[in-house]
Design a protein around this motif. Structure first.
Motif, PDB file in Angstrom:
ATOM      1  N   ALA B  70      36.736  53.639  55.532  1.00  0.00           N
ATOM      2  CA  ALA B  70      37.008  54.247  54.222  1.00  0.00           C
ATOM      3  C   ALA B  70      38.330  54.759  54.352  1.00  0.00           C
ATOM      4  CB  ALA B  70      36.039  55.363  53.886  1.00  0.00           C
ATOM      5  N   PHE B  71      38.716  55.382  55.439  1.00  0.00           N
ATOM      6  CA  PHE B  71      40.111  55.853  55.661  1.00  0.00           C
ATOM      7  C   PHE B  71      41.189  54.756  55.168  1.00  0.00           C
ATOM      8  CE2 PHE B  71      43.686  56.564  58.546  1.00  0.00           C
ATOM      9  CZ  PHE B  71      44.087  57.949  58.307  1.00  0.00           C
ATOM     10  N   PHE B  72      41.265  53.577  55.753  1.00  0.00           N
ATOM     11  CA  PHE B  72      42.142  52.482  55.283  1.00  0.00           C
ATOM     12  C   PHE B  72      42.018  51.994  53.922  1.00  0.00           C
ATOM     13  CE2 PHE B  72      42.814  52.591  59.914  1.00  0.00           C
ATOM     14  CZ  PHE B  72      44.274  53.042  59.809  1.00  0.00           C
ATOM     15  N   ALA B  73      40.519  51.986  53.439  1.00  0.00           N
ATOM     16  CA  ALA B  73      40.391  51.360  52.287  1.00  0.00           C
ATOM     17  C   ALA B  73      41.009  52.307  51.097  1.00  0.00           C
ATOM     18  CB  ALA B  73      38.861  51.324  52.186  1.00  0.00           C
ATOM     19  N   GLU B  74      41.215  53.508  51.428  1.00  0.00           N
ATOM     20  CA  GLU B  74      41.578  54.512  50.694  1.00  0.00           C
ATOM     21  C   GLU B  74      43.172  54.555  50.642  1.00  0.00           C
ATOM     22  OE1 GLU B  74      41.007  59.121  51.046  1.00  0.00           O
ATOM     23  OE2 GLU B  74      42.840  58.592  52.084  1.00  0.00           O
ATOM     24  N   GLU B  75      43.525  54.242  51.950  1.00  0.00           N
ATOM     25  CA  GLU B  75      45.126  54.115  51.793  1.00  0.00           C
ATOM     26  C   GLU B  75      45.569  52.928  51.180  1.00  0.00           C
ATOM     27  OE1 GLU B  75      47.133  56.460  52.888  1.00  0.00           O
ATOM     28  OE2 GLU B  75      49.023  55.084  52.910  1.00  0.00           O
ATOM     29  N   LEU B  76      45.022  51.657  51.157  1.00  0.00           N
ATOM     30  CA  LEU B  76      45.272  50.400  50.704  1.00  0.00           C
ATOM     31  C   LEU B  76      44.817  50.650  48.975  1.00  0.00           C
ATOM     32  CD1 LEU B  76      43.930  47.790  52.987  1.00  0.00           C
ATOM     33  CD2 LEU B  76      46.513  48.805  52.705  1.00  0.00           C
ATOM     34  N   GLY B  77      44.081  51.453  48.709  1.00  0.00           N
ATOM     35  CA  GLY B  77      43.926  51.785  47.083  1.00  0.00           C
ATOM     36  C   GLY B  77      42.611  50.894  46.709  1.00  0.00           C
ATOM     37  N   ILE B  78      41.891  50.564  47.767  1.00  0.00           N
ATOM     38  CA  ILE B  78      40.615  49.396  47.128  1.00  0.00           C
ATOM     39  C   ILE B  78      39.540  50.178  47.758  1.00  0.00           C
ATOM     40  CG2 ILE B  78      42.011  47.332  46.644  1.00  0.00           C
ATOM     41  CD1 ILE B  78      41.209  46.405  49.532  1.00  0.00           C
ATOM     42  N   SER B  79      38.366  49.667  46.767  1.00  0.00           N
ATOM     43  CA  SER B  79      36.897  50.273  47.471  1.00  0.00           C
ATOM     44  C   SER B  79      36.066  49.273  47.794  1.00  0.00           C
ATOM     45  CB  SER B  79      36.343  51.254  46.170  1.00  0.00           C
ATOM     46  OG  SER B  79      36.447  50.258  45.241  1.00  0.00           O
ATOM     47  N   VAL B  80      36.348  48.608  48.622  1.00  0.00           N
ATOM     48  CA  VAL B  80      35.652  47.229  49.157  1.00  0.00           C
ATOM     49  C   VAL B  80      34.657  47.623  50.494  1.00  0.00           C
ATOM     50  CG1 VAL B  80      37.307  45.637  48.278  1.00  0.00           C
ATOM     51  CG2 VAL B  80      37.521  46.453  50.561  1.00  0.00           C
ATOM     52  N   PRO B  81      33.724  46.751  50.845  1.00  0.00           N
ATOM     53  CA  PRO B  81      33.089  47.234  52.200  1.00  0.00           C
ATOM     54  C   PRO B  81      33.986  47.160  53.314  1.00  0.00           C
ATOM     55  CG  PRO B  81      31.977  45.453  50.855  1.00  0.00           C
ATOM     56  CD  PRO B  81      33.329  45.764  50.368  1.00  0.00           C
ATOM     57  N   ALA B  82      34.192  48.415  53.898  1.00  0.00           N
ATOM     58  CA  ALA B  82      35.241  48.347  55.102  1.00  0.00           C
ATOM     59  C   ALA B  82      34.558  49.219  56.331  1.00  0.00           C
ATOM     60  CB  ALA B  82      36.312  49.437  54.521  1.00  0.00           C
ATOM     61  N   MET B  83      34.746  48.779  57.531  1.00  0.00           N
ATOM     62  CA  MET B  83      34.275  49.376  58.695  1.00  0.00           C
ATOM     63  C   MET B  83      35.087  49.091  59.881  1.00  0.00           C
ATOM     64  SD  MET B  83      31.425  46.365  58.751  1.00  0.00           S
ATOM     65  CE  MET B  83      31.620  46.198  57.033  1.00  0.00           C
ATOM     66  N   LYS B  84      34.788  50.242  60.856  1.00  0.00           N
ATOM     67  CA  LYS B  84      35.462  50.111  62.142  1.00  0.00           C
ATOM     68  C   LYS B  84      34.616  49.418  63.085  1.00  0.00           C
ATOM     69  CE  LYS B  84      36.558  53.243  65.993  1.00  0.00           C
ATOM     70  NZ  LYS B  84      37.149  54.631  66.458  1.00  0.00           N
TER      71      LYS B  84
END
Lengths: 100, 387
Positions: B70-84
């Motif tokens: 979510a940290f990098f999705a926020e930074e990129l400005g998109i709200s897609v599935p995201a995981m470490k």
């Protein structure tokens, strides 16, 4: 922080590993330690093989230069391991010392 | 195995930041820089990205940030599935594997894989302790460090095969030569055998210049089901294989090989229907010089006990074959642990497209990456092909 619960739980495993003869499989002398071991450096770490065939990684203590060789006989002993935390829990664990 | 895949996996764009002691740069800056470069190259828009896989090891233990998707999705400005995705120093390779499975399954059409690590903000002893999060309990209790674990692997290899400290130093010299041709490397300058052999001892027999450094950096790759802008010069990932082994050295019978790497390589060669001898260029996990010698043997490039002499004869240097670690490897390009597995893919992709600059391997068609976590508890192998 070093968890006193974790130390208590692991003590049962440590007891079974003490007073056993083993041989050095490999060794190294650590000059750049992690947090918790700075006061001990430089120190020697070995992989040792017990007579049962089981292997264990721990520090070697009370050694002289001629003990640092593959095949050297050692015995497992109880020693303080990491530097204790501010809460005062002193962790003890398995180390080896040379024999013969 | 390969014919079972629903989709092919195309690399449309790939980029890395400069690697090094980047005190003025944050993890956000680093990831954003390489993601936008990779996206621009891919011809896709940010809105085309359907999922993000982040390779990282230490954001929690060092940075206190445990929500990186979510940290990098926020930074990129998109709200897609995201995981470490984490697997120690193989986190980047595992994130690539996750991206690969997402595309081959047909779940997503385009995904972004980002590897990122910020290490130089912290004291070396703190980093050494955090890295030991990848080890076994008994190893942490002994005060072991990763140099010390690989030092014991080195000692075993020396005993069994007669490998010498000079043999190990040859790896560092070769990889620094390659890094001297790579402006993004942490140490883009050559070194001599004598400098390696005279450097201070970290954990005997390993010396400072046998060890990969502590590094900040990020790398990004855009994967797609379709060839898109790469239709004329496409690079495919034709195999992605992972294997695991025991966390600790003591649970293994043979310290002169990483069984996980042998197993993952075997699976990858089967998946790609190629042999070790077909590989033109490889990026391997030389976290310590002994690790590259063992990797050459585990991957089947040279017989057991013969890799050190092959490296000494220059067989893996530019001009030889297979050329190994054209980026400079972990040793000289740097080792931001979670980014390394992704950076390896970026380098091989560029080699196969013929855009690797001064370090280009002429006519490279088939490349391999070898990314290892811990002292060999995880190994990830990818095979890439230019069509």
């Amino acid at each position: 922080m070093i968890s006193p619960v974790k130390i208590w739980r692991n003590q049962k495993k440590i007891q079974k590993l003490l007073g056993l003869e083993a041989k050095i499989v490999s060794f190294t002398r650590v000059h750049v330690p992690p947090v918790g071991f700075i006061s001990q450096a430089p120190y020697v770490i070995i992989v040792a093989e017990f007579n049962s065939g089981r292997r264990y990684t721990a520090q070697l203590v009370d050694w002289e230069e001629h003990h640092l060789k593959i095949g050297q006989k050692v015995i497992s002993v109880l020693r303080k391991t990491r530097d204790p935390s501010e809460e005062g829990v002193i962790p003890y664990g398995v180390k080896f010392r040379p024999i013969g | 195995m390969a014919e079972k895949f629903k989709n092919k996996v195309f690399i449309l764009g790939a980029s890395t930041t400069k690697f090094g002691e980047l005190w003025s740069r944050s993890p956000r800056d680093l990831a954003k820089e390489c993601v936008f470069q990779a996206l621009e190259e891919s011809g896709l828009e940010l809105s085309d990205v359907e999922a993000i896989y982040v390779g990282n090891m230490l954001s929690g233990s060092l940075g206190g940030q445990d929500h990186l998707g979510a940290f990098f999705a926020e930074e990129l400005g998109i709200s897609v599935p995201a995981m470490k995705i984490e697997g120690a120093c193989a986190s980047g390779g595992l994130a690539m594997h996750a991206g690969f499975t997402a595309i081959t399954s047909g779940l997503y059409k385009n995904v972004l894989v980002v590897g990122v690590e910020k290490m130089t903000d912290y004291k070396p002893e703190e980093v050494a302790k955090a890295l030991m999060g990848a080890g076994a309990d008994s190893e942490r209790e002994a005060g072991a460090t990763f140099p010390s674990l690989y030092a014991m692997i080195a000692r075993s290899h020396m005993e069994k095969y007669g490998t010498t400290e000079k043999d190990m130093a040859e790896v560092a010299v070769k990889n620094h030569y390659h890094a001297s041709l790579n402006s993004h490397a942490q140490f883009p300058h050559p070194i001599t055998l004598e400098q390696v052999l005279k450097s201070s001892t970290v954990s005997s027999p390993l010396k400072l210049l046998d060890c990969s450094p502590i590094t900040d950096g990020a790398a990004a790759v855009v994967l797609s089901q379709e060839s898109g802008v790469r239709s004329q010069e496409s690079v495919n990932i034709i195999a992605s294989a992972v294997a695991t082994d025991t966390l600790g050295l003591a649970e293994r019978k043979d310290l002169t090989t990483l069984k996980s790497a042998v197993d993952a390589a075997k699976k990858a060669y089967q998946m790609a229907k190629v042999a070790a001898q077909d590989i033109d260029v490889a990026e391997v996990h030389d976290c310590f010089t002994i690790a590259e010698i063992i990797a050459m043997e585990d991957l089947g490039f040279f017989p057991k006990g013969k890799a050190a002499s092959a490296i000494r004869e220059g067989k893996t240097r530019l001009g030889g074959r297979p050329v190994v670690n054209t980026s400079g490897g972990l040793k000289a390009c740097g080792h931001p642990v979670g980014a390394t597995g992704v950076k390896q893919i970026v380098e091989i992709y560029r080699q196969l497209r013929g855009i690797a600059g001064k370090k280009q391997v002429k006519g490279a068609k088939l490349g391999l990456t070898h990314n290892v976590g811990g002292s060999g508890a995880t190994a990830v192998i990818h095979i890439l092909k230019s069509l």
